[in-house]
Design a protein around this motif. Structure first.
Motif, mmCIF file in Angstrom:
data_model
loop_
_atom_site.group_PDB
_atom_site.id
_atom_site.type_symbol
_atom_site.label_atom_id
_atom_site.label_comp_id
_atom_site.label_asym_id
_atom_site.label_seq_id
_atom_site.Cartn_x
_atom_site.Cartn_y
_atom_site.Cartn_z
ATOM 1 N N PRO A 144 0.874 -1.036 0.048
ATOM 2 C CA PRO A 144 0.024 -0.059 -0.102
ATOM 3 C C PRO A 144 0.879 1.223 0.122
ATOM 4 O O PRO A 144 1.896 1.157 0.487
ATOM 5 C CB PRO A 144 -0.665 -0.267 1.311
ATOM 6 N N PRO A 145 0.277 2.254 -0.490
ATOM 7 C CA PRO A 145 1.093 3.503 -0.673
ATOM 8 C C PRO A 145 1.380 4.064 0.732
ATOM 9 O O PRO A 145 0.833 3.786 1.777
ATOM 10 C CB PRO A 145 0.267 4.549 -1.255
ATOM 11 N N ALA A 146 2.627 4.447 1.186
ATOM 12 C CA ALA A 146 2.928 5.110 2.481
ATOM 13 C C ALA A 146 2.034 6.160 2.711
ATOM 14 O O ALA A 146 1.527 6.998 2.093
ATOM 15 C CB ALA A 146 4.259 5.623 2.438
ATOM 16 N N ALA A 147 1.676 6.123 4.052
ATOM 17 C CA ALA A 147 0.700 7.096 4.695
ATOM 18 C C ALA A 147 1.404 8.662 4.517
ATOM 19 O O ALA A 147 2.457 8.925 4.560
ATOM 20 C CB ALA A 147 0.604 6.850 6.156
ATOM 21 N N GLY A 148 0.490 9.398 3.994
ATOM 22 C CA GLY A 148 0.775 10.694 3.840
ATOM 23 C C GLY A 148 1.580 11.164 2.387
ATOM 24 O O GLY A 148 1.824 12.141 2.180
ATOM 25 N N ARG A 149 1.838 10.214 1.586
ATOM 26 C CA ARG A 149 2.608 10.242 0.131
ATOM 27 C C ARG A 149 1.586 9.847 -0.865
ATOM 28 O O ARG A 149 1.080 8.726 -0.667
ATOM 29 C CB ARG A 149 3.883 9.417 0.328
ATOM 30 N N GLU A 199 0.279 8.020 -4.067
ATOM 31 C CA GLU A 199 0.673 6.795 -4.574
ATOM 32 C C GLU A 199 1.467 7.125 -5.978
ATOM 33 O O GLU A 199 1.166 7.984 -6.666
ATOM 34 C CB GLU A 199 -0.483 5.932 -5.158
#
Length: 182
Positions: A173-178, A180
């Protein structure tokens, strides 16, 4: 690879039908000529040799597979699962063509430009990176061959193994706050 004329396409279609229904031992120039009601030397006016005929069948298989994989993945809620289902279905429906496509060196120089990449693109989109796509393909291909060869026990574990393997290749999953990456 040069564009096939209408008669060559007919020869390839007939050869694929023979391969699909009777297996690789039946794929001879004489057998194809008999099926078409012509003499074997007449085939060589349209297809220079058996290897060229096999390559044309491989190209036909890749074109069909690409269409199936694209249709499966496009808009799918689970693109990787949809790709795997389409891959398994293609191999199960066309085991002899699938084996011709995958069990010897790929005749890349004789394939239409971009066909291999087009066929791989749905898996690449589903997993997000070339490295993960190659590893996922190795898993999917290996499991598919084991299924085709009836090498997996009928013990209820195979579908779980498919699910576990597919899960291992899902993109993180995409990193939180960044945002995709695409």
């Amino acid at each position: 690879m040069r564009e096939l004329g209408p008669r060559a396409r007919e020869i390839v279609a007939t050869a694929r039908e023979v391969l699909e229904s009777e297996g690789p031992r039946a794929l001879t120039m004489r057998r194809i000529a008999d099926e078409l009601g012509i003499r074997a030397p007449s085939l060589y006016k349209h297809v220079p040799h058996k290897t060229a005929l096999e390559t044309a069948i491989v190209v036909d298989g890749f074109q069909e597979a690409a269409q199936r994989f694209e249709a499966a993945v496009d808009g799918a809620a689970d693109p990787l699962g949809a790709f795997v289902d389409a891959y398994r279905a293609f191999a199960a429906a066309h085991p002899h063509v699938y084996r011709l496509m995958t069990q010897r060196p790929l005749p890349r120089d004789d394939m239409p430009p971009g066909l291999e990449a087009r066929t791989a693109a749905p898996l690449l989109r589903a997993v997000g990176s070339p490295q993960r796509a190659r590893a996922a393909w190795a898993f999917v291909h290996g499991m598919t061959v084991l299924e085709l060869d009836a090498r997996l026990p009928d013990d209820g574990v195979t579908e779980d193994a498919w699910r576990e393997g597919i899960a291992a290749f899902r993109p993180p999953p995409p990193a939180a706050g960044r945002p995709e990456e695409h």
